[in-house]
Design a protein around this motif. Sequence first.
Motif, PDB file in Angstrom:
ATOM      1  N   SER A  17     -27.232 -33.078  22.464  1.00 15.85           N
ATOM      2  CA  SER A  17     -27.094 -31.684  22.656  1.00 15.85           C
ATOM      3  C   SER A  17     -26.923 -31.433  24.065  1.00 15.85           C
ATOM      4  O   SER A  17     -25.911 -30.457  24.481  1.00 15.85           O
ATOM      5  CB  SER A  17     -28.196 -30.725  22.251  1.00 15.85           C
ATOM      6  OG  SER A  17     -28.170 -30.697  20.670  1.00 15.85           O
ATOM      7  N   TYR A  21     -23.307 -29.460  25.569  1.00 15.67           N
ATOM      8  CA  TYR A  21     -23.190 -28.462  26.378  1.00 15.67           C
ATOM      9  C   TYR A  21     -22.633 -28.710  27.773  1.00 15.67           C
ATOM     10  O   TYR A  21     -21.895 -27.830  28.174  1.00 15.67           O
ATOM     11  CB  TYR A  21     -24.381 -27.495  26.486  1.00 15.67           C
ATOM     12  CG  TYR A  21     -24.273 -26.807  24.743  1.00 15.67           C
ATOM     13  CD1 TYR A  21     -23.710 -25.969  24.500  1.00 15.67           C
ATOM     14  CD2 TYR A  21     -25.394 -27.603  23.927  1.00 15.67           C
ATOM     15  CE1 TYR A  21     -23.645 -25.550  23.057  1.00 15.67           C
ATOM     16  CE2 TYR A  21     -25.505 -27.155  22.810  1.00 15.67           C
ATOM     17  CZ  TYR A  21     -24.575 -25.948  22.307  1.00 15.67           C
ATOM     18  OH  TYR A  21     -24.530 -25.433  20.759  1.00 15.67           O
ATOM     19  N   CYS A  26     -21.346 -26.382  30.985  1.00 13.94           N
ATOM     20  CA  CYS A  26     -22.575 -25.691  31.365  1.00 13.94           C
ATOM     21  C   CYS A  26     -23.434 -26.509  32.144  1.00 13.94           C
ATOM     22  O   CYS A  26     -23.327 -27.754  32.181  1.00 13.94           O
ATOM     23  CB  CYS A  26     -23.230 -25.148  29.936  1.00 13.94           C
ATOM     24  SG  CYS A  26     -22.520 -24.230  28.763  1.00 13.94           S
ATOM     25  N   VAL A  40     -29.782 -24.225  28.633  1.00 15.70           N
ATOM     26  CA  VAL A  40     -28.504 -24.430  28.969  1.00 15.70           C
ATOM     27  C   VAL A  40     -27.921 -23.204  29.636  1.00 15.70           C
ATOM     28  O   VAL A  40     -27.865 -22.023  28.978  1.00 15.70           O
ATOM     29  CB  VAL A  40     -27.519 -24.728  27.568  1.00 15.70           C
ATOM     30  CG1 VAL A  40     -26.202 -24.854  27.883  1.00 15.70           C
ATOM     31  CG2 VAL A  40     -28.106 -26.109  27.151  1.00 15.70           C
ATOM     32  N   TRP A  42     -25.395 -20.839  30.440  1.00 16.34           N
ATOM     33  CA  TRP A  42     -23.782 -20.477  30.082  1.00 16.34           C
ATOM     34  C   TRP A  42     -23.070 -19.575  31.144  1.00 16.34           C
ATOM     35  O   TRP A  42     -22.003 -20.050  31.389  1.00 16.34           O
ATOM     36  CB  TRP A  42     -23.570 -19.913  28.573  1.00 16.34           C
ATOM     37  CG  TRP A  42     -22.133 -19.681  28.433  1.00 16.34           C
ATOM     38  CD1 TRP A  42     -21.333 -18.573  28.408  1.00 16.34           C
ATOM     39  CD2 TRP A  42     -21.373 -20.486  27.723  1.00 16.34           C
ATOM     40  NE1 TRP A  42     -20.045 -18.868  28.099  1.00 16.34           N
ATOM     41  CE2 TRP A  42     -20.212 -20.228  27.633  1.00 16.34           C
ATOM     42  CE3 TRP A  42     -21.537 -22.180  27.227  1.00 16.34           C
ATOM     43  CZ2 TRP A  42     -18.989 -20.821  27.148  1.00 16.34           C
ATOM     44  CZ3 TRP A  42     -20.498 -22.700  26.966  1.00 16.34           C
ATOM     45  CH2 TRP A  42     -19.091 -22.148  26.994  1.00 16.34           C
ATOM     46  N   ASP A 116     -21.209 -27.332  17.116  1.00 18.42           N
ATOM     47  CA  ASP A 116     -21.626 -28.418  18.029  1.00 18.42           C
ATOM     48  C   ASP A 116     -22.193 -29.584  17.056  1.00 18.42           C
ATOM     49  O   ASP A 116     -22.315 -29.388  15.895  1.00 18.42           O
ATOM     50  CB  ASP A 116     -22.875 -27.877  18.741  1.00 18.42           C
ATOM     51  CG  ASP A 116     -24.463 -27.442  18.193  1.00 18.42           C
ATOM     52  OD1 ASP A 116     -24.386 -27.907  16.873  1.00 18.42           O
ATOM     53  OD2 ASP A 116     -24.987 -26.949  18.885  1.00 18.42           O
TER      54      ASP A 116
END
Length: 144
Positions: A17, A21, A26, A40, A42, A116
Amino acid sequence: MVTKIFVNLPTTDLDRSKAFYEALGCEINPLFTDENAACVVWSEDVFFMVLTREYFGTFTDKTVVDAKAAAQVLVALSRDSRDDVDDVLAKGLAAGGSEPREPQDLGFMYSRDLEDPDGNVLEFLYMDPAAAEQGPEAFLGDQN
């Protein structure tokens, strides 16, 4: 007062993951990242907390759904142009994501969905500024 938004997403593979991202552009905030979760970043005000399914389950008494089988939430994020929407989708697809449905082009708004690797759906959209400020009819009126 500025509101910060934290979206919690469960994952079966935290490292995968994080890589996904990061491929979208990110950054991972190491101050709030450990073996159970990753923060994360953004944007300045929007963060995803990607949590192992087990850790995610400690925040709720409800069943944690399998996002590949059921939808719990769709996260929509605006982009500055149609090209930006296509660009982030290309990055996500190259990083192991999938596009679960065809792009939607309503004239005043263009959107694409990106799943995702855990099945969490991110909707990326561009909306014409006139439509964003005055509603879709303003854009559609300009087209006639």
